[in-house]
Design an enzyme around this catalytic site. Structure first.
Site, mmCIF file in Angstrom:
data_model
loop_
_atom_site.group_PDB
_atom_site.id
_atom_site.type_symbol
_atom_site.label_atom_id
_atom_site.label_comp_id
_atom_site.label_asym_id
_atom_site.label_seq_id
_atom_site.Cartn_x
_atom_site.Cartn_y
_atom_site.Cartn_z
ATOM 1 C CG ASP A 294 2.559 -2.556 -0.815
ATOM 2 O OD1 ASP A 294 1.715 -3.000 -0.168
ATOM 3 O OD2 ASP A 294 3.218 -3.971 -1.981
ATOM 4 C CE1 TYR B 8 -0.054 -9.582 -2.106
ATOM 5 C CE2 TYR B 8 0.762 -9.390 -4.297
ATOM 6 C CZ TYR B 8 0.227 -8.952 -2.550
ATOM 7 O OH TYR B 8 0.444 -7.555 -2.936
ATOM 8 C CG HIS C 216 -1.464 0.787 1.370
ATOM 9 N ND1 HIS C 216 -0.819 -0.310 1.772
ATOM 10 C CD2 HIS C 216 -0.836 0.406 -0.227
ATOM 11 C CE1 HIS C 216 -0.150 -1.101 1.719
ATOM 12 N NE2 HIS C 216 0.308 -0.460 0.688
#
Length: 318
Positions: free
Chosen positions: A102, A232, A297
């Site tokens: 990730d 992010y 995921h």
């Protein structure tokens, strides 16, 4: 779990919490993603330490027991990779095997771009290497392709996602993230919010225990989510700072793994990029590609034994 030792190490101006199983064997550095912690690697640490490796899993900057600067400007790849290089120096390690998932995978690609001399080989999961677009910032590209409700776009305004998470119990937030098996684009309209229904009942899969959830949830209740969200929020800044590396390839041996139900694998364009030569062009030393069927995921937690064996099978060649 009692084999895992915990310490705090001063690196790059911050205190970093590091979990380790200290053997004299070859070192493996594990990098977690969002919203995770060192704990995501518990199974792999135990498996690979039993195989004779030294396993090292920090809480990355902004997470868990590691310091969390408030400004997103302190979460660039230079900060994060700098933290990790300083960690290796503090531990007296010249080179490591790198294993990541990730956001950890994104950091791992950048680690290999910036300091390939410190990486013996890389096993990366879920997030492919994305070459830098020389003409458009990443958030602008995502808004254009996926819309303003795309989760990464929604994460951008400081404090907004945190407020939405805070409307429901942190335990529920963690359960929703870790148990999601929707491979479609993650778009979250403001009227729905990241918290969703505060009364939702979620049945845990066999690979996640209430104890596991409690570890993540209790930690994020204490720290909040801002540290992780700042990764992010630094994406456009990273784009500006890494202009000098435009067109650079990943020059370390790589194994890449992803589940076929992973939302990253099902993002438009990614399958073609992986299977039609684009990925190999930018990662020329890609030696193994594993697509795990029926896996979502959080691959390293969902299939801990298989993932541990895949890591070992690859790194034992070096």
């Amino acid at each position: 779990m009692e084999k895992i030792q915990h310490s705090n190490i001063r690196v790059n101006g911050i205190n970093m919490h590091v979990a380790q199983i200290s053997n004299s064997g070859p070192p493996i550095l594990f990098l977690h993603g969002f919203p995770e912690l060192w704990y995501t690697w518990r199974h792999q640490m135990l498996h690979l330490s039993a195989a004779g490796y030294r396993t090292i899993a920090p809480d990355l900057r902004g997470y868990g027991g590691t310091d969390a600067p408030t400004s997103a400007a302190e979460y660039t790849v230079f900060h994060i990779v700098g933290d990790l290089v300083c960690l290796l120096d503090a531990l007296g390690l010249d080179q490591v095997f790198l294993v990541a998932h990730d956001w950890g995978a994104s950091i791992a690609w950048n680690f290999c771009l910036l300091r390939p001399d410190r990486i013996k080989a890389l096993v990366n999961m879920s997030v492919v290497f994305s070459p830098r677009n020389p003409v458009r910032k990443p958030i602008e590209s995502m808004r254009k392709m996926f819309g303003n409700d795309y989760y990464i776009c929604r994460f951008q305004p400081p404090g907004e996602a945190e407020e939405e998470f805070a409307r429901v119990d942190t335990t529920l937030v963690i359960k929703k993230f870790l148990t999601s098996r929707n491979p479609g684009l993650l778009c979250v309209p403001k009227e729905v919010g990241f918290g969703g229904n505060p009364n939702a009942k979620i049945t845990l899969p066999s690979w996640l225990s209430e104890e596991d959830i409690d570890y993540f949830a209790n930690t994020f209740k204490r720290t909040g989510f801002t540290g992780g969200l700042n990764y992010y929020r630094a994406m456009d800044l990273n784009w500006e700072l890494t202009a000098a590396w435009t067109g650079e390839q990943i020059k370390v041996p790589v194994k890449f793994m992803v589940g076929d139900l992973d939302l990253t694998y099902n993002t438009p364009g990614v399958k073609d990029y992986i299977h039609k030569g684009g990925f190999k062009k930018h990662v020329p030393f890609l030696q193994e590609l594993v697509i795990m069927e029926g896996v979502a995921h959080f691959i390293n937690q969902e299939k801990p034994q298989e993932v541990s064996e895949h890591i070992h099978d690859f790194i034992k060649k070096f």
